[in-house]
Write an enzyme that holds these catalytic residues in place. Structure first.
Site, PDB file in Angstrom:
ATOM      1  N   SER A 307     -14.397 -11.893   9.045  1.00  0.00           N
ATOM      2  CA  SER A 307     -15.498 -10.954   8.814  1.00  0.00           C
ATOM      3  C   SER A 307     -16.647 -11.672   8.115  1.00  0.00           C
ATOM      4  CB  SER A 307     -15.029  -9.770   7.951  1.00  0.00           C
ATOM      5  OG  SER A 307     -16.117  -9.039   7.438  1.00  0.00           O
ATOM      6  N   ALA A 360      -3.171 -14.377   3.414  1.00  0.00           N
ATOM      7  CA  ALA A 360      -3.326 -12.928   3.227  1.00  0.00           C
ATOM      8  C   ALA A 360      -3.897 -12.243   4.456  1.00  0.00           C
ATOM      9  CB  ALA A 360      -4.223 -12.651   2.017  1.00  0.00           C
ATOM     10  N   ILE A 402       1.684 -13.403   2.156  1.00  0.00           N
ATOM     11  CA  ILE A 402       1.614 -12.089   1.530  1.00  0.00           C
ATOM     12  C   ILE A 402       2.279 -11.104   2.477  1.00  0.00           C
ATOM     13  CG2 ILE A 402       0.125 -10.379   0.454  1.00  0.00           C
ATOM     14  CD1 ILE A 402      -0.083 -13.248  -0.698  1.00  0.00           C
ATOM     15  N   LYS A 406       6.741  -2.589   3.751  1.00  0.00           N
ATOM     16  CA  LYS A 406       6.923  -1.953   5.063  1.00  0.00           C
ATOM     17  C   LYS A 406       7.694  -2.852   6.031  1.00  0.00           C
ATOM     18  CE  LYS A 406       2.868   0.972   4.529  1.00  0.00           C
ATOM     19  NZ  LYS A 406       2.704   0.637   3.109  1.00  0.00           N
ATOM     20  N   LYS A 418       5.281  -7.813  10.192  1.00  0.00           N
ATOM     21  CA  LYS A 418       5.359  -8.540   8.924  1.00  0.00           C
ATOM     22  C   LYS A 418       6.769  -9.089   8.697  1.00  0.00           C
ATOM     23  CE  LYS A 418       2.439  -8.992   6.382  1.00  0.00           C
ATOM     24  NZ  LYS A 418       1.414 -10.091   6.321  1.00  0.00           N
ATOM     25  N   ASN A 445       2.184  -0.830  -2.096  1.00  0.00           N
ATOM     26  CA  ASN A 445       0.762  -0.500  -2.061  1.00  0.00           C
ATOM     27  C   ASN A 445       0.055  -1.005  -3.313  1.00  0.00           C
ATOM     28  OD1 ASN A 445       0.522   1.648   0.335  1.00  0.00           O
ATOM     29  ND2 ASN A 445       2.437   1.984  -0.762  1.00  0.00           N
ATOM     30  N   LEU A 447      -3.368  -0.439  -5.687  1.00  0.00           N
ATOM     31  CA  LEU A 447      -4.382   0.563  -5.994  1.00  0.00           C
ATOM     32  C   LEU A 447      -5.773   0.011  -5.716  1.00  0.00           C
ATOM     33  CD1 LEU A 447      -2.836   1.733  -9.347  1.00  0.00           C
ATOM     34  CD2 LEU A 447      -2.962   3.082  -7.259  1.00  0.00           C
TER      35      LEU A 447
END
Length: 627
Positions: A307, A360, A402, A406, A418, A445, A447
């Site tokens: 990106s 990552a 990383i 899940k 993954k 997860n 935050l």
């Protein structure tokens, strides 16, 4: 209407003139039994020069530059100095003009001058604050320590909030008055909120532990009053934020788990003085890894990101961090690229002589990967493989993947990819004869990440709801991004090649409980059948494709403790490289030919524990082609 500053100063001078005259008159009256005027002209000279000299001293001392509404103890010191000078001036003038006034009269003049000039200013300040406070929002400050007092002072000088009560559990402060504000016991908070019409509660506990903050927040949750907090101590010490820059309560405070301070030796081991590369450097985890890495003073940091905007943003931020903390000697290399092109990532690693890699880059949004299965497999599985092969070819010392919770008994394509990525690295670790060591770090997860429910809930609450929760029983593990990044860096230093590390995420949190807390601490009430007049409704939207109610961090119960209390090593099934290679060939063939049904069958056969929550295929293009 506001008067101009010169007019206000003129009024202050006039008031002081009358105060001096009144003080002198009172001194004369109190001394009338022994006082005599030898000459009216002499007396007129005394008064004239006393006024001129006293006002001149007050001007010199800067008394008229002080803004009355902000007058403080320092201003009182100026008044005291001026009153003493004025008293000495009176004594000298009496002697010069041969006017007789006993010592008691001179003392009475000094005390009365101090009282009238100083008192008038404090009285005007009190009147002003009383008038302004009626227009301000009444607030309660939780914490009567240094931060609480500073906040109260700042709010008193502001235009928006009026602190009407302080709360503290220190019994020596309770039932006292600080800065004119009463201090109460925490048990009195509900009555005070109702009786004083409190509209907000401000937590002034910047150095309190998360466990303490969680306990306090839970006690305030039922009051349906908006709760805000002052910045953390680190932000205030660094000068990044002022004490009166109020923030909404951070959701990590509701978790109540204090982070463990990172081990400096583990943080530096594979970073200090080395060339480090981060793939997905512009993402939530990747960018935080970059922030943590630069603080450990690497020789160079290579940012690898597909990106353009994400790469631009993190590069600019890192350069600001380097400049602010004077981290001279660190070179930043921003590289645009995809992990799906092995030759590109290999050329980057060889060109910059990369020594440590944090991988990552991945697609992590469960429903989106369900809808785009080929790209999910290509980016997550093959992207990891190509990056790892490039690291081996470039003689990289450490490669850290990383991963995610899940990946454990996955019910979706994302988690399966993954887990396959972990198997790929474990297979390479067995095949690899080079010095490259592979490590995988699995956690839940974080935050504030791009896919976190916390910013979504906050936005929905600000918009008036409804707050959408997929299922009333859905639970997740949560950790802050900085804590996760620090643990990833430290875990990478442990164990042998091919090790899978699991981070201690604490206790799982029910998502609906988190939503309820966020609504209540925003000063709002949940709308339901029992409370039809509430502010925010919670709507259950149903589980999304591939989503499961409960996440897990371990496939089995066989774990090994590590040197860090929040990190353990998982002992799980691994494949040798020939078996992994066969699996990769099958996946590649299915992806190239866009045979989604075959791709799904391969994922089901693979030793990942993949058990989809739905029987159908959710890939959007495949569904359109089938139609």
């Amino acid at each position: 209407m506001q008067l101009p500053r010169p007019a206000k100063r003129a009024i202050s001078v006039i008031i002081d003139i009358f105060a001096i005259l009144a003080s002198l008159t009172l001194a004369l009256l109190l001394s009338r039994d022994v006082f005599s005027i030898s000459s009216a002209v002499s007396w007129l000279g005394v008064v004239t020069w006393l006024l001129v000299g006293s006002i001149a001293v007050f001007v010199k001392l800067g008394l008229y530059r002080a803004v009355v509404r902000y007058v403080s103890v320092r201003a009182f010191g100026v008044v005291l100095t001026g009153a003493i000078f004025s008293t000495l001036l009176l004594y000298g003038l009496l002697f010069a003009f041969n006017v007789n006034l006993p010592a008691t009269g001179i003392v009475n003049y000094g005390l009365t001058t101090l009282l009238l000039i100083g008192g008038s200013r404090f009285a005007m300040r009190a009147i002003y604050h009383r008038m302004v406070s009626r227009k301000k929002i009444p607030v309660m400050i939780y914490g009567a320590g240094s931060a609480g007092r500073q906040l109260a002072q700042a709010l008193n000088n502001g235009e928006e909030f009026s602190p009407v009560v302080l709360v503290d559990d220190d019994k020596t402060l309770q039932k006292t008055v600080l800065l004119g504000i009463p201090v109460i016991d925490p048990a009195q908070v509900p009555d005070a909120v109702e009786g004083l019409g409190i509209e907000r509660i401000l937590l002034a506990l910047p150095s309190a532990s998360r466990a303490v903050r969680k306990t306090i927040l839970e006690s305030l949750e039922t009051l349906n009053v908006r709760v805000q907090t002052v910045p953390g101590m680190a932000d205030m010490v660094n000068g990044e934020m002022a004490i009166d820059q109020l923030q909404d309560v951070r959701i990590e405070d509701l978790l109540g788990r204090d982070p463990v301070d990172p081990d400096p030796a583990l943080m530096q081991q594979h970073i200090r003085g080395k060339v480090v590369l981060v793939t997905g450097a512009g993402g939530s985890i990747g960018s935080e890894l970059c922030r943590q890495i630069v603080m450990q003073k690497p020789k160079a940091l290579v940012l690898y990101e597909i990106s353009e905007f994400g790469l631009y943003s993190i590069e600019r931020e890192l350069r600001e961090i380097i400049s602010r903390h004077k981290l001279d000697g660190i070179t930043i290399y921003p590289i645009i690229g995809t992990v799906q092109r092995r030759n590109r990532i290999a050329a980057v690693m060889k060109s910059f002589h990369v020594q440590t890699v944090y991988h990552a880059a991945a697609y992590k949004h469960v429903p989106l990967v369900e809808f785009n299965m080929v790209e999910g497999v290509r980016n997550n599985v093959f992207g990891t493989w190509h990056t790892a092969e490039a690291a081996i070819a470039a003689n990289v010392e450490l490669f850290v993947l990383i991963s995610t919770d899940k990946a454990v008994r996955p019910t979706n394509v994302m988690g399966t990819t993954k887990r396959l990525s972990e198997l790929v690295l474990q297979g390479l670790a067995q095949r690899n004869s080079s010095a490259t060591r592979f490590a995988m770090v699995r956690f839940g997860n974080v935050l504030g990440s791009s896919g976190s429910v916390v910013p979504l809930f906050k936005k929905q609450i600000e918009q008036g709801g409804p707050v959408t929760v997929t299922h009333p029983d859905i639970t997740r593990y949560f950790m802050t991004i900085p804590e996760a990044a620090q643990l990833v860096i430290q875990a990478g230093t442990m164990g042998d090649t091919g090790a899978v590390f699991v981070l201690d995420m604490g206790e799982p949190v029910k998502i609906v409980d988190m939503a309820l807390k966020m609504i209540h601490l925003s000063g709002l009430e949940v709308r339901s059948e029992a409370h039809p007049d509430g502010d925010i409704e919670i709507v259950y939207s149903g589980l999304r494709p591939g989503e499961k109610l409960y996440e897990e961090l371990l496939i089995g119960d066989d774990v090994v403790a590590c040197d860090h209390p929040r990190i353990c090593r998982a002992q799980e099934l691994a494949l040798d490289w020939p078996a992994v290679e066969v699996l990769l060939e099958e996946l590649n063939d299915a992806c190239i030919n866009f045979r989604i049904d075959e791709l799904r069958a391969i994922l089901l056969r693979a030793p990942t524990g993949y058990a989809p929550s739905e029987e159908g295929i959710n890939d959007l293009i495949w569904s359109r082609m089938a139609d």
